[in-house]
Design a protein around this motif. Structure first.
Motif, PDB file in Angstrom:
ATOM      1  N   TYR A  20      86.248  23.973 118.847  1.00 56.83           N
ATOM      2  CA  TYR A  20      87.415  24.548 118.176  1.00 56.83           C
ATOM      3  C   TYR A  20      87.091  25.956 117.718  1.00 56.83           C
ATOM      4  CZ  TYR A  20      91.017  25.317 114.685  1.00 56.83           C
ATOM      5  OH  TYR A  20      92.050  25.843 113.979  1.00 56.83           O
ATOM      6  N   GLU A  21      88.123  26.830 117.722  1.00 60.33           N
ATOM      7  CA  GLU A  21      87.942  28.151 117.129  1.00 60.33           C
ATOM      8  C   GLU A  21      89.268  28.682 116.621  1.00 60.33           C
ATOM      9  OE1 GLU A  21      86.620  31.267 119.802  1.00 60.33           O
ATOM     10  OE2 GLU A  21      86.096  32.565 118.119  1.00 60.33           O
ATOM     11  N   ASP A  22      89.261  29.332 115.476  1.00 62.60           N
ATOM     12  CA  ASP A  22      90.437  30.084 115.034  1.00 62.60           C
ATOM     13  C   ASP A  22      89.958  31.357 114.346  1.00 62.60           C
ATOM     14  OD1 ASP A  22      89.783  29.463 112.385  1.00 62.60           O
ATOM     15  OD2 ASP A  22      91.257  27.857 112.229  1.00 62.60           O
ATOM     16  N   ASP A  23      90.853  32.036 113.618  1.00 64.22           N
ATOM     17  CA  ASP A  23      90.490  33.325 113.030  1.00 64.22           C
ATOM     18  C   ASP A  23      89.441  33.209 111.929  1.00 64.22           C
ATOM     19  OD1 ASP A  23      92.279  34.478 114.682  1.00 64.22           O
ATOM     20  OD2 ASP A  23      93.874  34.643 113.186  1.00 64.22           O
ATOM     21  N   GLU A  24      89.359  32.030 111.344  1.00 64.14           N
ATOM     22  CA  GLU A  24      88.508  31.856 110.181  1.00 64.14           C
ATOM     23  C   GLU A  24      87.171  31.182 110.449  1.00 64.14           C
ATOM     24  OE1 GLU A  24      90.402  31.130 105.857  1.00 64.14           O
ATOM     25  OE2 GLU A  24      90.867  29.682 107.397  1.00 64.14           O
ATOM     26  N   CYS A  25      87.159  30.368 111.495  1.00 61.16           N
ATOM     27  CA  CYS A  25      85.979  29.521 111.684  1.00 61.16           C
ATOM     28  C   CYS A  25      85.844  29.067 113.126  1.00 61.16           C
ATOM     29  CB  CYS A  25      86.099  28.288 110.797  1.00 61.16           C
ATOM     30  SG  CYS A  25      87.510  27.250 111.238  1.00 61.16           S
ATOM     31  N   VAL A  39      81.368  26.686 111.269  1.00 57.26           N
ATOM     32  CA  VAL A  39      80.810  27.943 110.778  1.00 57.26           C
ATOM     33  C   VAL A  39      81.966  28.828 110.333  1.00 57.26           C
ATOM     34  CG1 VAL A  39      79.481  30.000 111.383  1.00 57.26           C
ATOM     35  CG2 VAL A  39      78.823  27.779 112.321  1.00 57.26           C
ATOM     36  N   TRP A  40      81.903  29.267 109.111  1.00 61.45           N
ATOM     37  CA  TRP A  40      82.885  30.201 108.564  1.00 61.45           C
ATOM     38  C   TRP A  40      82.616  31.542 109.224  1.00 61.45           C
ATOM     39  CZ3 TRP A  40      82.761  32.533 102.994  1.00 61.45           C
ATOM     40  CH2 TRP A  40      84.044  33.011 102.657  1.00 61.45           C
ATOM     41  N   PRO A  45      77.557  33.035 101.797  1.00 58.20           N
ATOM     42  CA  PRO A  45      77.199  31.620 101.599  1.00 58.20           C
ATOM     43  C   PRO A  45      78.172  30.862 100.699  1.00 58.20           C
ATOM     44  CG  PRO A  45      75.763  33.020 100.284  1.00 58.20           C
ATOM     45  CD  PRO A  45      76.667  33.938 101.051  1.00 58.20           C
ATOM     46  N   HIS A  46      79.118  31.573 100.037  1.00 57.01           N
ATOM     47  CA  HIS A  46      79.954  30.905  99.047  1.00 57.01           C
ATOM     48  C   HIS A  46      81.445  31.134  99.238  1.00 57.01           C
ATOM     49  CE1 HIS A  46      76.301  30.023  96.930  1.00 57.01           C
ATOM     50  NE2 HIS A  46      76.000  31.301  96.828  1.00 57.01           N
ATOM     51  N   THR A  51      89.048  27.629 100.401  1.00 59.26           N
ATOM     52  CA  THR A  51      88.546  27.883 101.756  1.00 59.26           C
ATOM     53  C   THR A  51      87.603  26.761 102.179  1.00 59.26           C
ATOM     54  OG1 THR A  51      88.650  30.250 101.358  1.00 59.26           O
ATOM     55  CG2 THR A  51      87.300  29.542 103.211  1.00 59.26           C
ATOM     56  N   LYS A  52      86.737  26.390 101.263  1.00 64.34           N
ATOM     57  CA  LYS A  52      85.781  25.338 101.539  1.00 64.34           C
ATOM     58  C   LYS A  52      86.495  24.026 101.893  1.00 64.34           C
ATOM     59  CE  LYS A  52      81.417  24.716  99.282  1.00 64.34           C
ATOM     60  NZ  LYS A  52      80.707  24.545  98.041  1.00 64.34           N
ATOM     61  N   ALA A  53      87.506  23.700 101.116  1.00 62.11           N
ATOM     62  CA  ALA A  53      88.256  22.468 101.363  1.00 62.11           C
ATOM     63  C   ALA A  53      88.920  22.510 102.734  1.00 62.11           C
ATOM     64  CB  ALA A  53      89.301  22.263 100.271  1.00 62.11           C
ATOM     65  N   LYS A  54      89.444  23.694 103.096  1.00 64.40           N
ATOM     66  CA  LYS A  54      90.088  23.852 104.392  1.00 64.40           C
ATOM     67  C   LYS A  54      89.069  23.688 105.526  1.00 64.40           C
ATOM     68  CE  LYS A  54      92.142  27.825 104.961  1.00 64.40           C
ATOM     69  NZ  LYS A  54      93.008  28.989 104.780  1.00 64.40           N
ATOM     70  N   LEU A  55      87.910  24.300 105.357  1.00 60.65           N
ATOM     71  CA  LEU A  55      86.865  24.194 106.376  1.00 60.65           C
ATOM     72  C   LEU A  55      86.417  22.737 106.543  1.00 60.65           C
ATOM     73  CD1 LEU A  55      84.639  27.307 105.487  1.00 60.65           C
ATOM     74  CD2 LEU A  55      86.225  27.105 107.405  1.00 60.65           C
ATOM     75  N   HIS A  56      86.258  22.045 105.421  1.00 55.90           N
ATOM     76  CA  HIS A  56      85.817  20.660 105.497  1.00 55.90           C
ATOM     77  C   HIS A  56      86.842  19.771 106.195  1.00 55.90           C
ATOM     78  CE1 HIS A  56      82.723  21.026 101.983  1.00 55.90           C
ATOM     79  NE2 HIS A  56      82.476  21.826 102.980  1.00 55.90           N
TER      80      HIS A  56
END
Ligand code: ZN
Ligand code: ZN
Length: 104
Positions: A20-25, A39-40, A45-46, A51-56
C-alpha cells in the motif's frame, strides 16, 4: 568529518513487496522481520496522536487484507529510532514469523 548517514526509510528502497502507498505513508513487508510494516513519509519519530492512530488503523487494515492473522501493533523502533514506523506482528506467531497469506 562524519559522513551523513542516509535514512533507510526515507530512501524507501523497494527491497520487498509493497502492499500500500498514499501521500502520508507506505506499507511493505519488513526486510528484517518479514511482517507488514508501515512507514510514515515524514522523517520524524513522533507523529501526533491522530496521525499515529490513522497510521495504526491503516496498517491493521492493509495487514489483514493480505494476511489471515490477528495482528497487533509494535512500534518499538529498535533499528531506526528517528523515523516513525510500526510493525503488524501476529498474535501467537514468533517474532519474525510470516503470517499466512489469504488465498486469492
Ligand atoms: Zn527517514
Ligand atoms: Zn522489522
Amino acid at each position: 568529518m562524519e559522513a551523513i548517514k542516509a535514512c533507510e526509510l526515507c530512501e524507501a528502497a523497494r527491497f520487498t513487496e509493497w502492499y500500500y502507498e498514499d501521500d502520508e505513508c507506505w506499507v511493505a513487508e519488513c526486510e528484517a522481520c518479514c511482517v507488514p510494516m508501515i512507514v510514515w513519509k515524514t522523517h520524524d519519530p513522533h507523529p501526533d496522536e491522530s496521525t499515529k492512530a490513522k497510521l495504526h488503523s491503516r496498517l491493521l487494515s492493509v495487514a489483514t487484507s493480505v494476511f489471515d492473522y490477528e495482528p497487533y501493533i509494535d512500534d518499538n523502533m529498535r533499528n531506526i529510532p528517528d523515523h516513525y514506523h510500526a510493525h503488524a506482528r501476529g498474535r501467537g506467531l514468533g517474532f519474525a514469523q510470516t503470517p499466512r497469506r489469504r488465498e486469492c
